[in-house]
Design a protein around this motif. Structure first.
Motif, PDB file in Angstrom:
ATOM      1  N   ALA A 222       0.814  -1.214   0.000  1.00  0.00           N
ATOM      2  CA  ALA A 222       0.000   0.000   0.000  1.00  0.00           C
ATOM      3  C   ALA A 222       0.844   1.259   0.000  1.00  0.00           C
ATOM      4  O   ALA A 222       0.350   2.330  -0.387  1.00  0.00           O
ATOM      5  N   ASP A 223       2.093   1.163   0.407  1.00  0.00           N
ATOM      6  CA  ASP A 223       2.949   2.349   0.557  1.00  0.00           C
ATOM      7  C   ASP A 223       3.994   2.494  -0.538  1.00  0.00           C
ATOM      8  O   ASP A 223       4.485   3.605  -0.776  1.00  0.00           O
ATOM      9  N   PHE A 224       4.361   1.382  -1.200  1.00  0.00           N
ATOM     10  CA  PHE A 224       5.446   1.427  -2.179  1.00  0.00           C
ATOM     11  C   PHE A 224       5.012   0.770  -3.488  1.00  0.00           C
ATOM     12  O   PHE A 224       4.314  -0.241  -3.498  1.00  0.00           O
ATOM     13  N   ALA A 225       5.470   1.368  -4.580  1.00  0.00           N
ATOM     14  CA  ALA A 225       5.173   0.875  -5.923  1.00  0.00           C
ATOM     15  C   ALA A 225       6.468   0.476  -6.612  1.00  0.00           C
ATOM     16  O   ALA A 225       7.479   1.186  -6.502  1.00  0.00           O
ATOM     17  N   VAL A 226       6.443  -0.635  -7.319  1.00  0.00           N
ATOM     18  CA  VAL A 226       7.609  -1.077  -8.073  1.00  0.00           C
ATOM     19  C   VAL A 226       7.584  -0.409  -9.450  1.00  0.00           C
ATOM     20  O   VAL A 226       6.568  -0.432 -10.144  1.00  0.00           O
ATOM     21  N   VAL A 227       8.698   0.196  -9.830  1.00  0.00           N
ATOM     22  CA  VAL A 227       8.879   0.798 -11.149  1.00  0.00           C
ATOM     23  C   VAL A 227      10.125   0.184 -11.770  1.00  0.00           C
ATOM     24  O   VAL A 227      11.171   0.097 -11.117  1.00  0.00           O
ATOM     25  N   HIS A 228      10.026  -0.237 -13.018  1.00  0.00           N
ATOM     26  CA  HIS A 228      11.166  -0.869 -13.701  1.00  0.00           C
ATOM     27  C   HIS A 228      11.765   0.095 -14.712  1.00  0.00           C
ATOM     28  O   HIS A 228      11.063   0.655 -15.558  1.00  0.00           O
ATOM     29  N   LEU A 229      13.087   0.278 -14.607  1.00  0.00           N
ATOM     30  CA  LEU A 229      13.855   1.027 -15.596  1.00  0.00           C
ATOM     31  C   LEU A 229      14.680   0.026 -16.399  1.00  0.00           C
ATOM     32  O   LEU A 229      15.371  -0.807 -15.812  1.00  0.00           O
ATOM     33  N   PRO A 230      14.636   0.068 -17.725  1.00  0.00           N
ATOM     34  CA  PRO A 230      15.332  -0.942 -18.523  1.00  0.00           C
ATOM     35  C   PRO A 230      16.846  -0.794 -18.452  1.00  0.00           C
ATOM     36  O   PRO A 230      17.373   0.268 -18.077  1.00  0.00           O
ATOM     37  N   ALA A 231      17.565  -1.847 -18.803  1.00  0.00           N
ATOM     38  CA  ALA A 231      19.027  -1.810 -18.855  1.00  0.00           C
ATOM     39  C   ALA A 231      19.473  -0.689 -19.784  1.00  0.00           C
ATOM     40  O   ALA A 231      18.946  -0.537 -20.881  1.00  0.00           O
ATOM     41  N   GLY A 232      20.438   0.084 -19.323  1.00  0.00           N
ATOM     42  CA  GLY A 232      20.934   1.206 -20.106  1.00  0.00           C
ATOM     43  C   GLY A 232      20.246   2.521 -19.818  1.00  0.00           C
ATOM     44  O   GLY A 232      20.656   3.567 -20.331  1.00  0.00           O
ATOM     45  N   SER A 233      19.196   2.498 -19.018  1.00  0.00           N
ATOM     46  CA  SER A 233      18.466   3.725 -18.706  1.00  0.00           C
ATOM     47  C   SER A 233      19.345   4.694 -17.917  1.00  0.00           C
ATOM     48  O   SER A 233      20.106   4.301 -17.029  1.00  0.00           O
ATOM     49  N   ILE A 234      19.224   5.964 -18.245  1.00  0.00           N
ATOM     50  CA  ILE A 234      19.945   7.006 -17.513  1.00  0.00           C
ATOM     51  C   ILE A 234      18.977   7.836 -16.681  1.00  0.00           C
ATOM     52  O   ILE A 234      19.337   8.905 -16.187  1.00  0.00           O
ATOM     53  N   ALA A 235      17.763   7.329 -16.513  1.00  0.00           N
ATOM     54  CA  ALA A 235      16.773   8.033 -15.696  1.00  0.00           C
ATOM     55  C   ALA A 235      17.279   8.155 -14.265  1.00  0.00           C
ATOM     56  O   ALA A 235      17.901   7.237 -13.718  1.00  0.00           O
ATOM     57  N   GLU A 236      17.017   9.272 -13.645  1.00  0.00           N
ATOM     58  CA  GLU A 236      17.475   9.532 -12.288  1.00  0.00           C
ATOM     59  C   GLU A 236      16.679   8.699 -11.297  1.00  0.00           C
ATOM     60  O   GLU A 236      15.464   8.520 -11.432  1.00  0.00           O
ATOM     61  N   VAL A 237      17.378   8.182 -10.286  1.00  0.00           N
ATOM     62  CA  VAL A 237      16.732   7.444  -9.214  1.00  0.00           C
ATOM     63  C   VAL A 237      16.648   8.352  -8.000  1.00  0.00           C
ATOM     64  O   VAL A 237      17.671   8.873  -7.539  1.00  0.00           O
ATOM     65  N   PRO A 238      15.464   8.585  -7.456  1.00  0.00           N
ATOM     66  CA  PRO A 238      15.335   9.469  -6.300  1.00  0.00           C
ATOM     67  C   PRO A 238      16.174   9.002  -5.121  1.00  0.00           C
ATOM     68  O   PRO A 238      16.336   7.800  -4.889  1.00  0.00           O
ATOM     69  N   GLU A 239      16.702   9.940  -4.386  1.00  0.00           N
ATOM     70  CA  GLU A 239      17.546   9.627  -3.229  1.00  0.00           C
ATOM     71  C   GLU A 239      16.748   8.866  -2.181  1.00  0.00           C
ATOM     72  O   GLU A 239      15.593   9.171  -1.907  1.00  0.00           O
ATOM     73  N   GLY A 240      17.391   7.854  -1.604  1.00  0.00           N
ATOM     74  CA  GLY A 240      16.775   7.091  -0.530  1.00  0.00           C
ATOM     75  C   GLY A 240      15.883   5.952  -0.983  1.00  0.00           C
ATOM     76  O   GLY A 240      15.349   5.217  -0.150  1.00  0.00           O
ATOM     77  N   VAL A 241      15.713   5.774  -2.299  1.00  0.00           N
ATOM     78  CA  VAL A 241      14.856   4.714  -2.814  1.00  0.00           C
ATOM     79  C   VAL A 241      15.649   3.411  -2.936  1.00  0.00           C
ATOM     80  O   VAL A 241      16.769   3.403  -3.470  1.00  0.00           O
ATOM     81  N   ALA A 242      15.095   2.307  -2.430  1.00  0.00           N
ATOM     82  CA  ALA A 242      15.742   1.003  -2.574  1.00  0.00           C
ATOM     83  C   ALA A 242      15.693   0.586  -4.043  1.00  0.00           C
ATOM     84  O   ALA A 242      14.674   0.747  -4.714  1.00  0.00           O
ATOM     85  N   VAL A 243      16.822   0.041  -4.523  1.00  0.00           N
ATOM     86  CA  VAL A 243      16.950  -0.293  -5.943  1.00  0.00           C
ATOM     87  C   VAL A 243      17.530  -1.698  -6.099  1.00  0.00           C
ATOM     88  O   VAL A 243      18.496  -2.057  -5.423  1.00  0.00           O
ATOM     89  N   ARG A 244      16.938  -2.481  -6.994  1.00  0.00           N
ATOM     90  CA  ARG A 244      17.507  -3.763  -7.419  1.00  0.00           C
ATOM     91  C   ARG A 244      18.162  -3.564  -8.780  1.00  0.00           C
ATOM     92  O   ARG A 244      17.475  -3.329  -9.776  1.00  0.00           O
ATOM     93  N   GLU A 245      19.474  -3.654  -8.833  1.00  0.00           N
ATOM     94  CA  GLU A 245      20.211  -3.500 -10.088  1.00  0.00           C
ATOM     95  C   GLU A 245      20.482  -4.886 -10.655  1.00  0.00           C
ATOM     96  O   GLU A 245      21.161  -5.706 -10.025  1.00  0.00           O
ATOM     97  N   THR A 246      19.935  -5.171 -11.855  1.00  0.00           N
ATOM     98  CA  THR A 246      20.075  -6.480 -12.477  1.00  0.00           C
ATOM     99  C   THR A 246      20.566  -6.313 -13.911  1.00  0.00           C
ATOM    100  O   THR A 246      20.559  -5.197 -14.447  1.00  0.00           O
ATOM    101  N   PRO A 247      20.962  -7.396 -14.574  1.00  0.00           N
ATOM    102  CA  PRO A 247      21.346  -7.278 -15.991  1.00  0.00           C
ATOM    103  C   PRO A 247      20.209  -6.801 -16.888  1.00  0.00           C
ATOM    104  O   PRO A 247      20.461  -6.336 -17.998  1.00  0.00           O
ATOM    105  N   TYR A 248      18.986  -6.914 -16.423  1.00  0.00           N
ATOM    106  CA  TYR A 248      17.829  -6.551 -17.236  1.00  0.00           C
ATOM    107  C   TYR A 248      17.316  -5.143 -16.939  1.00  0.00           C
ATOM    108  O   TYR A 248      16.385  -4.677 -17.594  1.00  0.00           O
ATOM    109  N   GLY A 249      17.914  -4.484 -15.953  1.00  0.00           N
ATOM    110  CA  GLY A 249      17.484  -3.146 -15.601  1.00  0.00           C
ATOM    111  C   GLY A 249      17.418  -2.964 -14.096  1.00  0.00           C
ATOM    112  O   GLY A 249      17.940  -3.783 -13.330  1.00  0.00           O
TER     113      GLY A 249
END
Length: 321
Positions: free
Chosen positions: A134-161
């Protein structure tokens, strides 16, 4: 949980288990190409989000999961399964530890059952589990994306994005700066191309990890005991799984894709041939055309021509016979 991004221009809602997010935004192939080129994002806010905190979180999860996580370094993404006592897949977790909390996203609607199981296994361990969907939404950025990641956000970095665990209240504002949206169908097409199984799609009530090539990626073979380990070890050391995952190139002249569950048979056996497997996910790919993942019996020859219903299919090996 209905995503606010369904109000974006061209958004067409997904159906079934993926209900709540956009299937596409009006141009499936353009959205696929954008993701393949490393631009845009995918709204996966319908997926469940579960957290585990406390000083013993990793050592405790290590006892329950198929993956080796007791020494998981902060910010390193991994995958893990929870199996039944007979070794059948019950849950798939895509997780990362941020140094204080383990964040995991799971299939839509499975988080409650997962939390119930985790709670039943807490005993005296110093851990806390929580459903944060209810509090957090998953957003996927593709591999190679240069989109900024907001500070303090947990991130899973994988070969697919990258998978972001974004505060749900920030979803709309982040979408405005993350590039063009791509729908779930585009995300699924690339998943199929990459031969990546999905719980509830490539699995049924009797699926074991070996059938889907999840050994290594989600199952560590040199770790301590966990529920279902005996089956994993026995198949690994003494035998072969009864079925195997294959990638199918489908006849492009057909108008309709064979839906999930469509029977597979050997083309040489004709329309009355015996069932030797079934389609699990079928998609239209922007370069490959109509393709699918499927489960077939292990002894089906790797070069055999198949029929998916009335559609001719050529198989490509994912899991070795």
């Amino acid at each position: 949980m209905k995503s606010p991004l369904l109000t974006l221009p061209g958004a067409v809602p997904a159906e079934g288990v993926d209900e709540g997010v956009a299937a596409h935004y009006g141009d499936l192939f353009r959205e696929q190409r954008a993701l393949a080129e490393g631009t845009g994002f995918v709204d996966l806010s319908h997926r469940g989000v579960v957290t585990v905190s406390g000083p013993e979180r990793l050592s405790w999860l290590h006892l329950l999961l198929t993956q080796h996580v007791s020494d998981l370094p902060p910010h390193r993404a991994t995958e893990a399964l929870i199996l039944s006592a007979n070794g059948h897949i019950e849950h798939a977790l895509y997780l990362v530890d941020d140094g204080e909390t383990v964040w995991a996203h799971v299939e839509p609607g499975t988080q409650e059952a997962l939390i119930a199981y985790l709670e039943s296994m807490k005993f005296f361990y110093r851990v806390e589990t929580a459903d944060r969907t209810a509090d957090f939404a998953v957003v996927h950025l593709p591999a190679g994306s240069i989109a900024e990641v907001p500070e303090g956000v947990a991130v899973r970095e994988t070969p697919y994005g990258r998978d972001l665990f974004l505060p749900r209240a920030d979803l709309e504002s982040y979408a405005g700066q993350a590039g063009p949206p791509a729908g779930l169908l585009a995300h699924e097409a690339l998943r199929v191309e990459q031969h990546r199984p999905r719980l509830g799609f490539e699995t049924d009530h009797r699926t074991i990890p070996h059938e889907l090539g999840w050994i290594g990626d989600a199952v560590h073979l040199q770790k301590g005991c966990y529920r279902g380990q005996e089956t994993v070890a026995r198949v690994q050391n003494l035998g072969k799984p009864p079925r195997r995952l294959v990638f199918l190139h489908l006849d492009g002249s057909e108008v309709h894709l064979p839906p999930a569950g469509t029977d597979l048979r050997l083309a040489d056996d004709g329309p009355e041939g015996r069932r030797i497997g079934f389609v699990t996910t079928s998609v239209r790919h922007h370069e490959l055309g109509p393709v699918a993942l499927a489960l077939v019996k292990r002894n089906v020859p790797a070069d055999a021509r198949l029929m998916a219903g009335d559609t001719a299919a050529a198989q490509e090996t994912v899991v070795e016979p």
